[in-house]
Design a protein around this motif. Structure first.
Motif, PDB file in Angstrom:
ATOM      1  N   GLU A  27       0.728  -0.951  -0.056  1.00  0.00           N
ATOM      2  CA  GLU A  27      -0.009  -0.227   0.001  1.00  0.00           C
ATOM      3  C   GLU A  27       0.764   1.224  -0.008  1.00  0.00           C
ATOM      4  O   GLU A  27       0.527   2.367  -0.559  1.00  0.00           O
ATOM      5  CB  GLU A  27      -0.985  -0.092   1.159  1.00  0.00           C
ATOM      6  CG  GLU A  27      -1.948  -1.211   1.046  1.00  0.00           C
ATOM      7  CD  GLU A  27      -2.876  -1.016   2.324  1.00  0.00           C
ATOM      8  OE1 GLU A  27      -2.826  -0.102   3.158  1.00  0.00           O
ATOM      9  OE2 GLU A  27      -3.783  -2.024   2.210  1.00  0.00           O
ATOM     10  N   THR A  28       2.022   1.287   0.859  1.00  0.00           N
ATOM     11  CA  THR A  28       2.796   2.494   0.837  1.00  0.00           C
ATOM     12  C   THR A  28       4.090   2.082   0.064  1.00  0.00           C
ATOM     13  O   THR A  28       4.570   1.109   0.285  1.00  0.00           O
ATOM     14  CB  THR A  28       2.685   2.953   2.371  1.00  0.00           C
ATOM     15  OG1 THR A  28       3.790   1.964   3.252  1.00  0.00           O
ATOM     16  CG2 THR A  28       1.527   2.949   3.084  1.00  0.00           C
ATOM     17  N   GLU A  29       4.881   3.490   0.005  1.00  0.00           N
ATOM     18  CA  GLU A  29       6.198   3.287  -0.730  1.00  0.00           C
ATOM     19  C   GLU A  29       7.007   2.648   0.432  1.00  0.00           C
ATOM     20  O   GLU A  29       8.127   1.875   0.156  1.00  0.00           O
ATOM     21  CB  GLU A  29       6.405   4.636  -1.377  1.00  0.00           C
ATOM     22  CG  GLU A  29       7.975   4.688  -1.880  1.00  0.00           C
ATOM     23  CD  GLU A  29       8.006   3.919  -3.255  1.00  0.00           C
ATOM     24  OE1 GLU A  29       9.287   3.444  -3.569  1.00  0.00           O
ATOM     25  OE2 GLU A  29       6.938   3.870  -3.798  1.00  0.00           O
ATOM     26  N   GLU A  30       6.618   3.092   1.735  1.00  0.00           N
ATOM     27  CA  GLU A  30       7.832   2.684   2.943  1.00  0.00           C
ATOM     28  C   GLU A  30       7.889   1.262   3.044  1.00  0.00           C
ATOM     29  O   GLU A  30       8.767   0.712   3.351  1.00  0.00           O
ATOM     30  CB  GLU A  30       7.607   3.625   4.032  1.00  0.00           C
ATOM     31  CG  GLU A  30       7.744   4.948   3.926  1.00  0.00           C
ATOM     32  CD  GLU A  30       9.322   5.549   3.534  1.00  0.00           C
ATOM     33  OE1 GLU A  30      10.130   4.770   4.148  1.00  0.00           O
ATOM     34  OE2 GLU A  30       9.281   6.346   2.791  1.00  0.00           O
ATOM     35  N   GLU A  31       6.539   0.626   3.073  1.00  0.00           N
ATOM     36  CA  GLU A  31       6.348  -0.697   3.233  1.00  0.00           C
ATOM     37  C   GLU A  31       7.179  -1.565   2.013  1.00  0.00           C
ATOM     38  O   GLU A  31       7.756  -2.357   2.453  1.00  0.00           O
ATOM     39  CB  GLU A  31       5.098  -1.127   3.088  1.00  0.00           C
ATOM     40  CG  GLU A  31       4.150  -0.802   4.477  1.00  0.00           C
ATOM     41  CD  GLU A  31       2.753  -1.572   4.289  1.00  0.00           C
ATOM     42  OE1 GLU A  31       2.197  -1.739   3.151  1.00  0.00           O
ATOM     43  OE2 GLU A  31       1.960  -1.345   5.381  1.00  0.00           O
ATOM     44  N   ALA A  32       7.066  -1.168   0.949  1.00  0.00           N
ATOM     45  CA  ALA A  32       7.854  -1.522  -0.383  1.00  0.00           C
ATOM     46  C   ALA A  32       9.060  -1.537  -0.111  1.00  0.00           C
ATOM     47  O   ALA A  32       9.824  -2.519  -0.349  1.00  0.00           O
ATOM     48  CB  ALA A  32       6.982  -1.136  -1.583  1.00  0.00           C
ATOM     49  N   LYS A  33       9.755  -0.546   0.033  1.00  0.00           N
ATOM     50  CA  LYS A  33      11.175  -0.330   0.434  1.00  0.00           C
ATOM     51  C   LYS A  33      11.894  -1.102   1.473  1.00  0.00           C
ATOM     52  O   LYS A  33      12.855  -1.749   1.480  1.00  0.00           O
ATOM     53  CB  LYS A  33      11.461   1.186   0.763  1.00  0.00           C
ATOM     54  CG  LYS A  33      11.494   2.128  -0.550  1.00  0.00           C
ATOM     55  CD  LYS A  33      11.902   3.473  -0.084  1.00  0.00           C
ATOM     56  CE  LYS A  33      11.828   4.516  -1.257  1.00  0.00           C
ATOM     57  NZ  LYS A  33      12.268   5.985  -1.025  1.00  0.00           N
ATOM     58  N   GLY A  34      10.966  -1.030   2.406  1.00  0.00           N
ATOM     59  CA  GLY A  34      11.349  -1.862   3.769  1.00  0.00           C
ATOM     60  C   GLY A  34      11.552  -3.509   3.428  1.00  0.00           C
ATOM     61  O   GLY A  34      12.325  -4.233   3.616  1.00  0.00           O
ATOM     62  N   GLU A  35      10.638  -3.839   2.939  1.00  0.00           N
ATOM     63  CA  GLU A  35      10.413  -5.379   2.467  1.00  0.00           C
ATOM     64  C   GLU A  35      11.366  -5.884   1.367  1.00  0.00           C
ATOM     65  O   GLU A  35      12.092  -6.922   1.459  1.00  0.00           O
ATOM     66  CB  GLU A  35       8.943  -5.571   1.931  1.00  0.00           C
ATOM     67  CG  GLU A  35       8.852  -7.283   1.945  1.00  0.00           C
ATOM     68  CD  GLU A  35       7.685  -7.515   1.955  1.00  0.00           C
ATOM     69  OE1 GLU A  35       7.218  -8.801   1.555  1.00  0.00           O
ATOM     70  OE2 GLU A  35       6.388  -6.923   2.096  1.00  0.00           O
ATOM     71  N   LEU A  36      11.607  -4.817   0.239  1.00  0.00           N
ATOM     72  CA  LEU A  36      12.687  -5.039  -0.515  1.00  0.00           C
ATOM     73  C   LEU A  36      13.959  -5.088  -0.142  1.00  0.00           C
ATOM     74  O   LEU A  36      14.897  -5.787  -0.524  1.00  0.00           O
ATOM     75  CB  LEU A  36      12.486  -4.189  -1.655  1.00  0.00           C
ATOM     76  CG  LEU A  36      13.249  -4.430  -3.078  1.00  0.00           C
ATOM     77  CD1 LEU A  36      13.124  -5.621  -3.456  1.00  0.00           C
ATOM     78  CD2 LEU A  36      13.399  -3.005  -3.873  1.00  0.00           C
ATOM     79  N   ASN A  37      14.156  -4.292   0.953  1.00  0.00           N
ATOM     80  CA  ASN A  37      15.494  -4.195   1.560  1.00  0.00           C
ATOM     81  C   ASN A  37      16.033  -5.647   2.267  1.00  0.00           C
ATOM     82  O   ASN A  37      16.980  -6.051   2.345  1.00  0.00           O
ATOM     83  CB  ASN A  37      15.902  -3.120   2.703  1.00  0.00           C
ATOM     84  CG  ASN A  37      16.039  -1.734   1.581  1.00  0.00           C
ATOM     85  OD1 ASN A  37      16.421  -1.858   0.562  1.00  0.00           O
ATOM     86  ND2 ASN A  37      15.576  -0.563   2.253  1.00  0.00           N
ATOM     87  N   GLU A  38      14.663  -6.133   2.992  1.00  0.00           N
ATOM     88  CA  GLU A  38      14.717  -7.421   3.653  1.00  0.00           C
ATOM     89  C   GLU A  38      14.955  -8.621   2.595  1.00  0.00           C
ATOM     90  O   GLU A  38      15.948  -9.337   2.900  1.00  0.00           O
ATOM     91  CB  GLU A  38      13.551  -7.636   4.220  1.00  0.00           C
ATOM     92  CG  GLU A  38      13.417  -6.674   5.650  1.00  0.00           C
ATOM     93  CD  GLU A  38      12.035  -6.990   6.289  1.00  0.00           C
ATOM     94  OE1 GLU A  38      11.308  -8.118   6.134  1.00  0.00           O
ATOM     95  OE2 GLU A  38      11.480  -6.065   7.041  1.00  0.00           O
ATOM     96  N   ILE A  39      14.572  -8.460   1.446  1.00  0.00           N
ATOM     97  CA  ILE A  39      14.613  -9.454   0.430  1.00  0.00           C
ATOM     98  C   ILE A  39      16.053  -9.481  -0.155  1.00  0.00           C
ATOM     99  O   ILE A  39      16.699 -10.582  -0.277  1.00  0.00           O
ATOM    100  CB  ILE A  39      13.720  -9.259  -0.825  1.00  0.00           C
ATOM    101  CG1 ILE A  39      12.285  -9.753  -0.163  1.00  0.00           C
ATOM    102  CG2 ILE A  39      14.203 -10.189  -1.811  1.00  0.00           C
ATOM    103  CD1 ILE A  39      11.154  -9.347  -1.125  1.00  0.00           C
ATOM    104  N   ILE A  40      16.603  -8.249  -0.363  1.00  0.00           N
ATOM    105  CA  ILE A  40      17.904  -8.156  -0.737  1.00  0.00           C
ATOM    106  C   ILE A  40      18.778  -8.619   0.249  1.00  0.00           C
ATOM    107  O   ILE A  40      19.692  -9.395  -0.298  1.00  0.00           O
ATOM    108  CB  ILE A  40      18.110  -6.510  -1.379  1.00  0.00           C
ATOM    109  CG1 ILE A  40      17.445  -6.125  -2.388  1.00  0.00           C
ATOM    110  CG2 ILE A  40      19.651  -6.446  -1.440  1.00  0.00           C
ATOM    111  CD1 ILE A  40      17.366  -4.829  -2.728  1.00  0.00           C
ATOM    112  N   ALA A  41      18.711  -8.446   1.544  1.00  0.00           N
ATOM    113  CA  ALA A  41      19.697  -8.911   2.585  1.00  0.00           C
ATOM    114  C   ALA A  41      19.555 -10.318   2.521  1.00  0.00           C
ATOM    115  O   ALA A  41      20.631 -10.818   2.782  1.00  0.00           O
ATOM    116  CB  ALA A  41      19.228  -8.237   4.040  1.00  0.00           C
ATOM    117  N   ALA A  42      18.530 -10.781   2.695  1.00  0.00           N
ATOM    118  CA  ALA A  42      18.350 -12.534   2.607  1.00  0.00           C
ATOM    119  C   ALA A  42      19.009 -13.005   1.415  1.00  0.00           C
ATOM    120  O   ALA A  42      19.668 -14.066   1.473  1.00  0.00           O
ATOM    121  CB  ALA A  42      16.781 -12.697   2.876  1.00  0.00           C
TER     122      ALA A  42
END
Length: 93
Positions: A27-42
Motif C-alpha cells: 500500500e505504501t512506498e515505505e512498506e515496499a522499500k522496507g520489504e525489498l531491503n529485507e529481500i535483498i539482505a536475505a
C-alpha cells in the motif's frame, strides 16, 4: 498470468523490476522499500560464496570415481559379472 516474484527478480539481479513489483503489492512506498531491503539482505546471505574452484577433496573424489569406472570398463568386469554364472554353470561348478 501472474506477476514476477520480487524475491525471484532479486535473485536474478533485476532490482528495479523487483522494486516495481513490490510497489504494486504494498500500500505504501515505505512498506515496499522496507520489504525489498529485507529481500535483498536475505538474498545476499543465501548466495553461495564460490570462487569457481573445487576444493582438493572433491577433485580427488571425482578423479577416483572416474578412474574406477574406466578401470571397470577396461578390465571387463561387467562382462564377467554377466557371463560368469553361465560359464561356471556350463563347467559344472
Amino acid at each position: 498470468l501472474l506477476p514476477r516474484s520480487p524475491r525471484w527478480l532479486v535473485h536474478r539481479g533485476r532490482i528495479e523490476e523487483a522494486r516495481e513489483a513490490m510497489r504494486a503489492m504494498r500500500e505504501t512506498e515505505e512498506e515496499a522499500k522496507g520489504e525489498l531491503n529485507e529481500i535483498i539482505a536475505a538474498a545476499e546471505n543465501e548466495r553461495p560464496k564460490v570462487d569457481g574452484r573445487m576444493d582438493d577433496l572433491t577433485c580427488r573424489l571425482i578423479v577416483v570415481g572416474v578412474g574406477l569406472q574406466v578401470l571397470q570398463q577396461l578390465v571387463g568386469m561387467n562382462a564377467f559379472m554377466y557371463f560368469g554364472p553361465r560359464m561356471f554353470g556350463d563347467m559344472g561348478l
